[in-house]
Motif scaffolding. Sequence first.
Motif, short mmCIF file in Angstrom:
data_model
loop_
_atom_site.label_atom_id
_atom_site.label_comp_id
_atom_site.label_asym_id
_atom_site.label_seq_id
_atom_site.Cartn_x
_atom_site.Cartn_y
_atom_site.Cartn_z
N LEU A 299 3.48 -8.31 0.89
CA LEU A 299 2.66 -9.49 0.66
C LEU A 299 1.98 -9.92 1.95
CD1 LEU A 299 4.86 -11.76 -1.64
CD2 LEU A 299 2.69 -10.67 -2.23
N LEU A 300 0.72 -10.29 1.85
CA LEU A 300 -0.04 -10.79 2.99
C LEU A 300 -0.02 -12.31 2.99
CD1 LEU A 300 -3.06 -8.33 2.71
CD2 LEU A 300 -1.01 -8.12 4.14
N PRO A 301 -0.32 -12.95 4.12
CA PRO A 301 -0.24 -14.42 4.19
C PRO A 301 -1.08 -15.14 3.15
CG PRO A 301 -0.40 -13.48 6.40
CD PRO A 301 -0.59 -12.34 5.44
N ASP A 302 -2.16 -14.53 2.68
CA ASP A 302 -3.00 -15.20 1.68
C ASP A 302 -2.54 -14.97 0.24
OD1 ASP A 302 -3.64 -12.57 1.28
OD2 ASP A 302 -5.78 -12.76 1.67
N GLY A 303 -1.36 -14.33 0.07
CA GLY A 303 -0.82 -14.11 -1.27
C GLY A 303 -1.25 -12.81 -1.91
N THR A 304 -2.18 -12.10 -1.30
CA THR A 304 -2.55 -10.78 -1.79
C THR A 304 -1.55 -9.74 -1.26
OG1 THR A 304 -4.04 -10.33 0.06
CG2 THR A 304 -4.98 -11.44 -1.87
N ALA A 305 -1.72 -8.50 -1.68
CA ALA A 305 -0.82 -7.44 -1.23
C ALA A 305 -1.62 -6.19 -0.95
CB ALA A 305 0.24 -7.15 -2.29
N ARG A 306 -1.09 -5.36 -0.03
CA ARG A 306 -1.72 -4.08 0.28
C ARG A 306 -0.68 -2.99 0.13
NH1 ARG A 306 -6.34 -2.42 2.29
NH2 ARG A 306 -7.01 -4.50 2.93
N ILE A 307 -1.01 -1.95 -0.66
CA ILE A 307 -0.11 -0.81 -0.82
C ILE A 307 -0.77 0.44 -0.25
CG2 ILE A 307 1.08 -1.77 -2.82
CD1 ILE A 307 -0.62 0.05 -4.59
N ARG A 308 0.07 1.35 0.22
CA ARG A 308 -0.43 2.57 0.86
C ARG A 308 0.31 3.78 0.30
NH1 ARG A 308 -0.25 -1.51 4.70
NH2 ARG A 308 -2.16 -1.83 5.91
N GLY A 309 -0.07 4.95 0.77
CA GLY A 309 0.66 6.17 0.45
C GLY A 309 0.56 6.57 -1.00
N ARG A 310 1.71 6.98 -1.57
CA ARG A 310 1.77 7.54 -2.92
C ARG A 310 1.17 6.61 -3.96
NH1 ARG A 310 5.54 7.01 -7.20
NH2 ARG A 310 6.69 5.51 -5.93
N ARG A 311 1.46 5.32 -3.88
CA ARG A 311 0.96 4.39 -4.91
C ARG A 311 -0.55 4.20 -4.81
NH1 ARG A 311 4.32 -0.40 -3.14
NH2 ARG A 311 3.91 0.75 -1.21
N ALA A 312 -1.06 4.13 -3.59
CA ALA A 312 -2.51 3.99 -3.44
C ALA A 312 -3.22 5.25 -3.93
CB ALA A 312 -2.85 3.72 -1.97
N ARG A 313 -2.63 6.42 -3.67
CA ARG A 313 -3.23 7.65 -4.18
C ARG A 313 -3.20 7.68 -5.70
NH1 ARG A 313 -0.25 9.75 0.13
NH2 ARG A 313 1.37 10.53 -1.28
N HIS A 314 -2.11 7.14 -6.29
CA HIS A 314 -2.02 7.09 -7.76
C HIS A 314 -3.14 6.21 -8.32
CE1 HIS A 314 0.11 7.26 -11.62
NE2 HIS A 314 -0.25 6.00 -11.76
N VAL A 315 -3.39 5.07 -7.67
CA VAL A 315 -4.47 4.18 -8.12
C VAL A 315 -5.81 4.91 -8.08
CG1 VAL A 315 -5.76 2.08 -7.57
CG2 VAL A 315 -3.26 2.07 -7.48
N ALA A 316 -6.04 5.67 -7.00
CA ALA A 316 -7.33 6.33 -6.83
C ALA A 316 -7.48 7.59 -7.68
CB ALA A 316 -7.53 6.67 -5.35
N GLU A 317 -6.43 8.43 -7.68
CA GLU A 317 -6.58 9.77 -8.25
C GLU A 317 -6.14 9.88 -9.70
OE1 GLU A 317 -4.41 12.27 -5.59
OE2 GLU A 317 -5.56 11.64 -3.83
N VAL A 318 -5.15 9.07 -10.11
CA VAL A 318 -4.65 9.15 -11.48
C VAL A 318 -5.28 8.05 -12.35
CG1 VAL A 318 -2.61 9.10 -12.96
CG2 VAL A 318 -2.49 10.19 -10.70
N LEU A 319 -5.19 6.81 -11.87
CA LEU A 319 -5.76 5.70 -12.64
C LEU A 319 -7.28 5.64 -12.51
CD1 LEU A 319 -3.16 2.89 -11.84
CD2 LEU A 319 -3.20 4.48 -13.77
N ARG A 320 -7.80 6.23 -11.41
CA ARG A 320 -9.25 6.22 -11.13
C ARG A 320 -9.80 4.79 -11.21
NH1 ARG A 320 -11.13 11.35 -10.91
NH2 ARG A 320 -9.88 13.00 -11.88
N ALA A 321 -9.05 3.89 -10.61
CA ALA A 321 -9.44 2.48 -10.64
C ALA A 321 -10.42 2.17 -9.53
CB ALA A 321 -8.20 1.60 -10.50
N GLY A 322 -11.19 1.12 -9.74
CA GLY A 322 -12.14 0.66 -8.75
C GLY A 322 -12.06 -0.85 -8.59
N PRO A 323 -12.71 -1.41 -7.59
CA PRO A 323 -12.68 -2.86 -7.38
C PRO A 323 -13.03 -3.62 -8.66
CG PRO A 323 -13.71 -1.79 -5.51
CD PRO A 323 -13.49 -0.71 -6.55
N GLY A 324 -12.21 -4.62 -8.94
CA GLY A 324 -12.38 -5.42 -10.15
C GLY A 324 -11.46 -5.02 -11.28
N ASP A 325 -10.92 -3.79 -11.24
CA ASP A 325 -10.01 -3.35 -12.29
C ASP A 325 -8.66 -4.06 -12.16
OD1 ASP A 325 -11.90 -1.66 -13.31
OD2 ASP A 325 -11.08 0.16 -12.39
N THR A 326 -7.99 -4.22 -13.30
CA THR A 326 -6.69 -4.90 -13.34
C THR A 326 -5.60 -3.88 -13.61
OG1 THR A 326 -7.69 -6.96 -14.11
CG2 THR A 326 -5.34 -6.69 -14.48
#
Length: 237
Positions: free
Chosen positions: A11-38
Amino acid sequence: MNLLLLAPDELLPDGTARIRGRRARHVAEVLRAGPGDTLRVGMLGGNLGTGQLLALDADGAHLQLQLTEPPPRRPGVDLILAMPRPKALRRVLAAVASLGVDRLVLLNAARVEKSYFDSKVLAEARIRKHLLEGLEQAQDTVLPEVQVEERFRPFVEDTLEELVGPSHRRLLHPGPDDGLRPPSGERLVLAIGPEGGWVPFERELLAAHAFTPLGLGPRTLRTETVVPFALGWATVR
């Protein structure tokens, strides 16, 4: 992966979160999500909800979180399991987490190969990895507690009672099903032996500590088969 699991320190101080590594790759390569997606998101040890993808770049995925749903109801089951083969243990750990077991005790027994306790699968990081895979599959956020016990008799005689407390206790061994269902609302403890079964001394000692026999049929099943079978039986109550 049906759930992006976040750790509190992401969690970041503003209440958002940043994930890296395997999960971020899953978002990009498997879910093929983009900004605005839930995306479906959960906080480890906390609530479930959604994460709106704000950005996806070389630094990972940046998410705006809304976590308002409690994790799934837990069935109130502890599992005492004779240490399985290391390859089977990987699958068992994921299944235990998926099915909401609160505590897993990996126990030595007469028919367990002693070398199993030297396996790298028992490293804390490896155990956690397989448990997290189970939580991601089941969309849960609560990690089971895992305990390794290399001495059968001292565990049963000296540790068991304090560990599990008042509970309904069943000892699995090949044989007919007695037809008795686990009582609703009472903590259930299942003791599952090695693939060759508990030896008579082990059955007798567990029986002396209020474990009653439970047969799931005449077939001798592999551990990775009997664990989800038994937990399915346990959770229908």
